[in-house]
Scaffold this motif. Structure first.
Motif, PDB file in Angstrom:
ATOM      1  N   SER A   1      -9.696   4.000  -7.300  1.00 50.19           N
ATOM      2  CA  SER A   1      -8.676   2.863  -7.738  1.00 50.19           C
ATOM      3  C   SER A   1      -7.624   2.720  -6.660  1.00 50.19           C
ATOM      4  O   SER A   1      -7.468   3.753  -6.042  1.00 50.19           O
ATOM      5  CB  SER A   1      -8.112   3.292  -9.020  1.00 50.19           C
ATOM      6  N   SER A   2      -7.026   1.518  -6.408  1.00 48.99           N
ATOM      7  CA  SER A   2      -6.186   1.576  -5.489  1.00 48.99           C
ATOM      8  C   SER A   2      -4.865   2.463  -5.864  1.00 48.99           C
ATOM      9  O   SER A   2      -4.427   3.079  -4.590  1.00 48.99           O
ATOM     10  CB  SER A   2      -5.470   0.072  -5.498  1.00 48.99           C
ATOM     11  N   GLY A   3      -4.423   2.774  -6.966  1.00 51.85           N
ATOM     12  CA  GLY A   3      -3.255   3.562  -7.537  1.00 51.85           C
ATOM     13  C   GLY A   3      -3.583   4.970  -6.655  1.00 51.85           C
ATOM     14  O   GLY A   3      -2.718   5.718  -6.112  1.00 51.85           O
ATOM     15  N   GLU A   4      -4.848   5.570  -6.933  1.00 50.68           N
ATOM     16  CA  GLU A   4      -5.263   6.900  -6.508  1.00 50.68           C
ATOM     17  C   GLU A   4      -5.429   6.833  -5.021  1.00 50.68           C
ATOM     18  O   GLU A   4      -4.977   7.779  -4.271  1.00 50.68           O
ATOM     19  CB  GLU A   4      -6.745   7.044  -7.336  1.00 50.68           C
TER      20      GLU A   4
ATOM     21  N   ALA B   1       6.591   6.599 -11.265  1.00 51.81           N
ATOM     22  CA  ALA B   1       6.769   6.368 -12.734  1.00 51.81           C
ATOM     23  C   ALA B   1       6.859   5.121 -13.060  1.00 51.81           C
ATOM     24  O   ALA B   1       6.529   4.558 -14.002  1.00 51.81           O
ATOM     25  CB  ALA B   1       7.801   7.419 -13.383  1.00 51.81           C
ATOM     26  N   ARG B   2       7.887   4.347 -12.152  1.00 49.29           N
ATOM     27  CA  ARG B   2       8.237   3.074 -12.512  1.00 49.29           C
ATOM     28  C   ARG B   2       7.145   2.016 -11.736  1.00 49.29           C
ATOM     29  O   ARG B   2       7.475   0.835 -11.723  1.00 49.29           O
ATOM     30  CB  ARG B   2       9.496   2.442 -12.119  1.00 49.29           C
ATOM     31  N   ASN B   3       6.092   2.575 -11.057  1.00 53.40           N
ATOM     32  CA  ASN B   3       5.292   1.626 -10.268  1.00 53.40           C
ATOM     33  C   ASN B   3       5.952   0.757  -9.389  1.00 53.40           C
ATOM     34  O   ASN B   3       5.823  -0.443  -9.107  1.00 53.40           O
ATOM     35  CB  ASN B   3       4.309   1.049 -11.051  1.00 53.40           C
ATOM     36  N   LEU B   4       6.905   1.396  -8.762  1.00 51.66           N
ATOM     37  CA  LEU B   4       7.532   0.560  -7.774  1.00 51.66           C
ATOM     38  C   LEU B   4       7.315   0.654  -6.253  1.00 51.66           C
ATOM     39  O   LEU B   4       7.066   1.611  -5.696  1.00 51.66           O
ATOM     40  CB  LEU B   4       9.040   0.908  -7.561  1.00 51.66           C
ATOM     41  N   PRO B   5       6.705  -0.554  -5.451  1.00 48.59           N
ATOM     42  CA  PRO B   5       6.279  -0.403  -4.115  1.00 48.59           C
ATOM     43  C   PRO B   5       7.059   0.277  -3.158  1.00 48.59           C
ATOM     44  O   PRO B   5       8.237  -0.013  -3.292  1.00 48.59           O
ATOM     45  CB  PRO B   5       5.839  -1.694  -4.088  1.00 48.59           C
ATOM     46  N   ALA B   6       6.468   0.818  -2.249  1.00 52.62           N
ATOM     47  CA  ALA B   6       7.186   1.371  -1.320  1.00 52.62           C
ATOM     48  C   ALA B   6       7.924   0.282  -0.372  1.00 52.62           C
ATOM     49  O   ALA B   6       8.911   0.448   0.197  1.00 52.62           O
ATOM     50  CB  ALA B   6       6.392   2.192  -0.208  1.00 52.62           C
ATOM     51  N   THR B   7       7.045  -0.768  -0.219  1.00 48.14           N
ATOM     52  CA  THR B   7       7.703  -1.937   0.670  1.00 48.14           C
ATOM     53  C   THR B   7       7.390  -3.252   0.082  1.00 48.14           C
ATOM     54  O   THR B   7       6.794  -3.574  -1.040  1.00 48.14           O
ATOM     55  CB  THR B   7       6.909  -2.189   2.041  1.00 48.14           C
ATOM     56  N   GLY B   8       7.888  -4.348   0.749  1.00 49.60           N
ATOM     57  CA  GLY B   8       7.522  -5.793   0.111  1.00 49.60           C
ATOM     58  C   GLY B   8       6.231  -5.946   0.566  1.00 49.60           C
ATOM     59  O   GLY B   8       5.658  -5.461   1.189  1.00 49.60           O
TER      60      GLY B   8
ATOM     61  N   ARG C   1      -3.159   9.220  -2.146  1.00 54.78           N
ATOM     62  CA  ARG C   1      -3.932   9.908  -1.395  1.00 54.78           C
ATOM     63  C   ARG C   1      -3.222   9.596   0.237  1.00 54.78           C
ATOM     64  O   ARG C   1      -3.136  10.383   0.924  1.00 54.78           O
ATOM     65  CB  ARG C   1      -5.327   9.821  -1.561  1.00 54.78           C
ATOM     66  N   SER C   2      -3.396   8.164   0.454  1.00 55.66           N
ATOM     67  CA  SER C   2      -2.888   7.845   1.757  1.00 55.66           C
ATOM     68  C   SER C   2      -1.334   8.321   2.077  1.00 55.66           C
ATOM     69  O   SER C   2      -1.050   8.841   2.995  1.00 55.66           O
ATOM     70  CB  SER C   2      -2.516   6.193   1.683  1.00 55.66           C
ATOM     71  N   ALA C   3      -0.545   8.273   1.063  1.00 56.65           N
ATOM     72  CA  ALA C   3       0.958   8.719   1.329  1.00 56.65           C
ATOM     73  C   ALA C   3       0.947  10.159   1.433  1.00 56.65           C
ATOM     74  O   ALA C   3       1.679  10.794   2.278  1.00 56.65           O
ATOM     75  CB  ALA C   3       1.499   8.371   0.135  1.00 56.65           C
TER      76      ALA C   3
ATOM     77  N   TRP D   1       0.991  -1.076  -0.081  1.00 60.40           N
ATOM     78  CA  TRP D   1       0.037   0.122   0.044  1.00 60.40           C
ATOM     79  C   TRP D   1       0.894   1.092   0.153  1.00 60.40           C
ATOM     80  O   TRP D   1       1.315   1.590   1.115  1.00 60.40           O
ATOM     81  CB  TRP D   1      -0.884  -0.069   1.262  1.00 60.40           C
ATOM     82  N   GLY D   2       1.204   1.644  -1.142  1.00 58.64           N
ATOM     83  CA  GLY D   2       2.075   2.909  -1.401  1.00 58.64           C
ATOM     84  C   GLY D   2       3.360   2.414  -2.365  1.00 58.64           C
ATOM     85  O   GLY D   2       3.644   1.571  -2.243  1.00 58.64           O
ATOM     86  N   LYS D   3       3.701   3.718  -2.934  1.00 54.13           N
ATOM     87  CA  LYS D   3       4.790   3.377  -3.953  1.00 54.13           C
ATOM     88  C   LYS D   3       6.100   4.360  -3.643  1.00 54.13           C
ATOM     89  O   LYS D   3       5.702   5.355  -3.158  1.00 54.13           O
ATOM     90  CB  LYS D   3       4.069   3.970  -5.331  1.00 54.13           C
ATOM     91  N   ARG D   4       7.129   3.754  -3.912  1.00 56.12           N
ATOM     92  CA  ARG D   4       8.350   4.631  -3.776  1.00 56.12           C
ATOM     93  C   ARG D   4       8.627   5.239  -5.070  1.00 56.12           C
ATOM     94  O   ARG D   4       9.449   6.445  -4.879  1.00 56.12           O
ATOM     95  CB  ARG D   4       9.578   3.628  -3.218  1.00 56.12           C
TER      96      ARG D   4
END
Ligand code: DP6
Length: 321
Positions: free
Chosen positions: A182-185, A22-29, A189-191, A16-19
């Protein structure tokens, strides 16, 4: 034409969250279970006769999803690729918090890569699927899957094979409608707005380690405790976002109560909930009938679907139409 199938996966330790957007890399495992009875099948045909990409989902033309699908094919085959006709079929509700984008993009990269005559390995396909939808990378792999990430890329792998721990999953469907955000949006917003987001990211490695070690020891009780905790933390981040993101309905809460009543009666079961109102109950095989019965008779539940652990994405067949 080439047809591939992938099943959705259910995360116990959530993404839940991206680092890197642009590359859609998750913040965490994250850590998940690949299912077996729910599936998406993707039929991909590249044409030599020009035109534009076309996508149908369960027989109906789908324009909202087309841009994401075309971008995924561009990354996979290069922007000069021929146009594609893509037909997607799923045997469960789509965009309703049942990880339909996970199975869809896992099946898409598998079918398209084979249709284009590429020889990419599973990890390369997982990275391609993950660039389209973070959770999709995990559906390339069977059984219990862990996804790790650094600033460069993700890696996914099976940590427990399908037959090494026969967990069962009972999904309580409480609403069929597509999700409002959507989960991405919702993640963005969460971050940007939840005061809990930083703490959520910081504790993920700790929860992952607890889940990994519970899985390795087949310690159901410890897996139950860390999974429910992780799920409720993710939803706390959503609830404390501004505006708040609430995917639950009254039946979602009733199902959580049903699961806790079963736990008090000694039944080995726990719940998890994603970006939607459905409740996924994970249990040991002997408890499945009782869990399915209890969730079916919970007020507001429309129906239940049952699943075990399943295979990763694979090509079902190819040839001339
Ligand atoms: C709640 O993979 O749908 O299911 O990368 O933006 O496409 P995008 O997000 P997506 O998010 C899944 C969120 C989740 C948790 C999980 O599956 O780990």
């Amino acid at each position: 034409m080439t047809v591939a199938q992938a099943q959705p996966n259910i995360a116990l330790i959530k993404y839940w969250g991206k680092r890197d957007h642009a590359r859609n890399l998750p913040a965490t495992g994250s850590l998940s279970l690949t299912l077996d009875t729910l599936w998406t099948r993707m039929d991909v045909r590249f044409s030599d006769s020009g035109g534009a990409d076309r996508l149908s989902v369960n027989g109906a033309e789908d324009t909202p999803m087309l841009a994401r699908v075309s971008a995924c094919l561009d990354r996979l085959c290069g922007p000069g690729r021929p146009p594609a006709t893509i037909a997607s079929t799923a045997n469960f509700p789509v965009r309703a918090g049942l990880a339909s984008s996970a199975s869809a993009f896992a099946a898409l990269v598998t079918a398209a890569s084979a249709a284009a005559g590429q020889s990419r390995d599973r990890q390369a396909l997982a990275r391609m699927a993950g660039a389209a939808s973070g959770s999709a990378a995990r559906s390339l792999y069977p059984g219990i899957v862990e996804l790790t990430v650094d600033d460069e890329q993700i890696s996914a792998r099976t940590i427990i094979a399908v037959d090494e721990w026969p967990l069962r999953i009972v999904v309580a469907i409480t609403a069929d409608a597509a999700k409002p955000v959507s989960s991405g949006e919702a993640m963005s917003r969460s971050a940007a707005t939840s005061p809990f987001y930083g703490a959520w990211v910081e504790r993920q490695d700790h929860d992952l380690e607890a889940a990994r070690s519970a899985v390795r020891r087949r310690d159901f009780e410890r897996l139950a405790a860390v999974s429910e905790h992780n799920c409720l933390k993710m939803h706390s981040v959503m609830w404390t976002s501004r505006p708040a993101i609430v995917y639950w309905n009254a039946a979602t809460v009733a199902c959580m109560e049903t699961v806790h009543e079963l736990q008090r009666a000694g039944v080995p079961v726990f719940f998890t909930i994603d970006a939607g109102p459905q409740v996924k109950a994970v249990c040991l095989p002997d408890a499945e009938a009782r869990v399915a019965e209890a969730l079916s008779s919970t007020p507001g539940v429309q129906r239940v679907m049952r699943s075990g652990l399943g295979e990763g994405a694979r090509v079902l067949g190819s040839g001339d139409p």
